[in-house]
Design a protein around this motif. Structure first.
Motif, PDB file in Angstrom:
ATOM      1  N   TRP A   1     -11.939  -1.795   5.152  1.00  0.00           N
ATOM      2  CA  TRP A   1     -12.902  -1.659   4.369  1.00  0.00           C
ATOM      3  C   TRP A   1     -14.438  -1.087   5.430  1.00  0.00           C
ATOM      4  O   TRP A   1     -15.359  -0.403   4.784  1.00  0.00           O
ATOM      5  CB  TRP A   1     -13.355  -3.241   3.636  1.00  0.00           C
ATOM      6  CG  TRP A   1     -14.472  -3.352   3.625  1.00  0.00           C
ATOM      7  CD1 TRP A   1     -15.143  -3.150   2.261  1.00  0.00           C
ATOM      8  CD2 TRP A   1     -15.562  -4.132   3.885  1.00  0.00           C
ATOM      9  NE1 TRP A   1     -16.187  -3.845   1.570  1.00  0.00           N
ATOM     10  CE2 TRP A   1     -16.555  -4.355   2.902  1.00  0.00           C
ATOM     11  CE3 TRP A   1     -16.003  -4.777   4.991  1.00  0.00           C
ATOM     12  CZ2 TRP A   1     -17.253  -5.102   3.485  1.00  0.00           C
ATOM     13  CZ3 TRP A   1     -16.682  -5.866   4.664  1.00  0.00           C
ATOM     14  CH2 TRP A   1     -17.511  -5.935   4.280  1.00  0.00           C
TER      15      TRP A   1
ATOM     16  N   THR B   1      -1.765  -4.560   6.109  1.00  0.00           N
ATOM     17  CA  THR B   1      -2.624  -4.911   5.371  1.00  0.00           C
ATOM     18  C   THR B   1      -3.060  -5.954   6.041  1.00  0.00           C
ATOM     19  O   THR B   1      -4.546  -6.263   5.897  1.00  0.00           O
ATOM     20  CB  THR B   1      -2.346  -4.923   4.004  1.00  0.00           C
ATOM     21  OG1 THR B   1      -1.756  -3.189   3.996  1.00  0.00           O
ATOM     22  CG2 THR B   1      -3.653  -4.767   3.292  1.00  0.00           C
TER      23      THR B   1
ATOM     24  N   ASN C   1      -6.726  -4.456   5.815  1.00  0.00           N
ATOM     25  CA  ASN C   1      -7.720  -4.144   5.718  1.00  0.00           C
ATOM     26  C   ASN C   1      -9.455  -4.285   5.474  1.00  0.00           C
ATOM     27  O   ASN C   1      -9.999  -3.732   5.427  1.00  0.00           O
ATOM     28  CB  ASN C   1      -6.669  -4.473   3.878  1.00  0.00           C
ATOM     29  CG  ASN C   1      -7.132  -6.396   4.320  1.00  0.00           C
ATOM     30  OD1 ASN C   1      -7.679  -7.330   5.202  1.00  0.00           O
ATOM     31  ND2 ASN C   1      -7.144  -7.050   3.251  1.00  0.00           N
TER      32      ASN C   1
ATOM     33  N   SER D   1       0.667  -1.330  -0.187  1.00  0.00           N
ATOM     34  CA  SER D   1      -0.357  -0.201  -0.126  1.00  0.00           C
ATOM     35  C   SER D   1       1.378   1.414  -0.114  1.00  0.00           C
ATOM     36  O   SER D   1       0.560   2.536  -0.575  1.00  0.00           O
ATOM     37  CB  SER D   1      -0.825   0.371   1.261  1.00  0.00           C
ATOM     38  OG  SER D   1       0.081  -0.049   1.809  1.00  0.00           O
TER      39      SER D   1
END
Length: 506
Positions: A332, A287, A328, A44
């Motif tokens: 999200w 992540t 992540n 990322s």
């Protein structure tokens, strides 16, 4: 280009061919000079930061970051533009130079994402973007009827899974006229030094390394349909290069400074959090997430089928389990649920609550399981549930996944492992830190340093032993009791979710 004979004559702890492993806090080798430049090649972001040579702690303000946005497409593609990535990294060095942070640098170290691959033509030019670990495209290899995947796994620490080169290279050969292959860190190192080489740590992440021998595995090469000459040569941990003349002129303070081979981010993160040996499991949450234990390669216990094993350096291996849903998942959910900063922790939800149970398969599972992405499940939803319940259930589900791996490592090393927590996801959520501690049912130490990958790469390359420091957490008995009640329900629902994905895909 092939490796040269250049090595660092001042390599600490036994010389370049056999650097001794870091022993633990207080055992840092003396490193001449004042500062280390660390390049962290993440999925990322690409980062360049300056560390103190004494303890590998970041120098305040000496960090530059280039955001990376992978491209996801139909068919499972997950790629990164190689040119944009490298140019972004170089711009980070320009920023450090402009701010006066590249003076007094005595070593350049790299930490990098594992598992990436790029197909190259006869001139070494890239024919594809960087294929990342998240890319699901590959082909099933044609195997000899006598092929024994359990023996293959024992030798390489990997499976014949789409994550690894023995399945990815045949697919790439069917797509482009490739002549050779390299990973992202290999190509970054080539751009900086003019020499395309790899480390035993990065090579182990390809799933093509004989872990005990530290060289490419003959059967893995045969399955991939390539020779060792088509892959980057593996150099010893103590090897060093120097910046090519173009970059020595661009950043004069780095001219002649030794550039060390890259360390896989998982191995670097373990060492960077203080997980140096088989007494300690490091749990890192970025992540994705992982739980791992570092140990001598010549004393490695027999590898269970459910766990992977890679190399840290010439003398050490790291054994563990990785999980595709972690930071992540949090990012999200906070986006989808439109949670503002004040509501990005489920502070009012009890840890171990069993009202809503989340199986965090949004990004699928890592091998040897084969659950595809898009398989996340919530059980027990009612009209009484709100955003905090969904967030808490997801973080609890991710914690229970990590706990599965920790319990396997406890059994493998025949001890109740100490646990150190690290990574950006750990830093971001006090609730999650408490949840992990309760789920593990043991005290944890929270590494105070966020840049554990860069810190660990410096420790591996230079023989440093940074201490984890940070907060010490004890599990709350009532939270441990609730998680213990939740665990069998979670396990049963997880098994149902796995069965459902197999039925739907079959």
């Amino acid at each position: 280009m092939p490796p040269t004979d250049r090595q660092d004559d001042a390599a600490p702890l036994g010389g370049p061919q056999a650097p001794a492993p870091a022993g633990g806090p207080g055992g840092a080798a003396s490193v001449g000079g004042e500062r280390i430049l660390a390049l962290d090649l993440g999925t990322s972001s690409a980062r360049a930061l300056v560390l103190s040579a004494a303890d590998a702690s970041p120098v305040p303000g000496a960090l530059a970051r280039h955001k990376i946005t992978p491209t996801y497409g139909v068919g499972g593609s997950a790629t990164i533009d190689l040119h944009e990535y490298v140019e972004g990294l170089l711009s980070c060095l320009d920023e450090l130079q402009q701010n006066g942070h590249l003076d007094g640098i005595t070593a350049i170290v790299l930490s990098s994402q594992w598992h990436s691959v790029v197909a190259l033509d006869a001139h070494g030019a890239a024919l594809t973007p960087v294929i990342t670990w998240a890319d699901t495209r590959s082909v099933a290899p044609r195997l000899d009827p006598a092929f024994d995947e359990h023996a293959f796994h024992a030798r390489t620490g990997a499976w014949l899974h789409r994550l690894y080169w023995p399945r990815r290279i045949p697919w790439l050969l069917s797509e482009v006229p490739a002549v050779s292959f390299a990973g992202l860190p290999d190509l970054v190192l080539e751009r900086l030094t003019g020499e395309r080489v790899t480390s035993v740590s990065i090579a182990s992440g390809t799933g093509s390394l004989d872990l005990a021998k530290g060289e490419y595995d003959a059967e893995a090469l045969d399955i991939a349909g390539v020779t060792a000459g088509q892959l980057p040569p593996i150099v010893p941990t103590g090897w060093t290069g120097v910046l090519a003349s173009t970059y020595a002129r661009r950043w004069p303070g780095l001219a002649g400074v030794p550039v060390h081979p890259p360390t896989g981010d998982g191995a670097a993160s373990n060492v960077g959090t203080g997980g140096y040996d088989e007494s300690t499991a490091a749990v890192t949450v970025g992540t994705s997430a992982a739980v791992r234990v570092v140990h001598p390669i010549d004393q490695a216990p027999e590898l269970p089928w459910e766990l992977w094993r890679y190399r840290v350096d010439d003398q050490r291996a790291v054994t563990g389990m990785a999980f595709s849903a972690a930071g992540n998942l949090h990012a999200w959910l906070t986006h989808v649920l439109q949670l503002d900063e004040a509501h990005q922790e489920p502070t009012d939800v009890e840890i171990g609550s069993s009202r809503v149970i989340a199986i965090p398969f949004q990004a699928g599972t890592r091998p040897p399981e084969t659950v595809p992405g898009g398989s996340g499940v919530y059980f027990g939803l009612s009209f009484d549930d709100d955003a905090a319940d969904l967030l808490a259930a997801s973080l609890q589900g991710a914690s229970l996944e990590i706990d599965r791996g920790l319990r396997m490592l406890d059994s493998l090393f025949d001890r109740r492992l100490e646990v150190v927590l690290g990574g950006g996801g750990i830093d971001a959520s006090a609730w999650w830190r408490r949840c992990l501690t309760a789920t593990f049912a043991r005290p944890t130490t929270v590494c105070a340093e966020a840049e554990v990958g860069a810190r660990g790469a410096a420790a591996v390359a230079l023989g440093l032993s940074p201490a984890p420091g940070g907060e010490h957490l004890d599990p709350a008995p009532d939270e441990v009791a609730r998680v213990d009640t939740l665990r069998p329900r979670y396990t049963a629902l997880r098994d149902l979710a796995v069965q459902a994905t197999k039925a739907l895909s079959g």
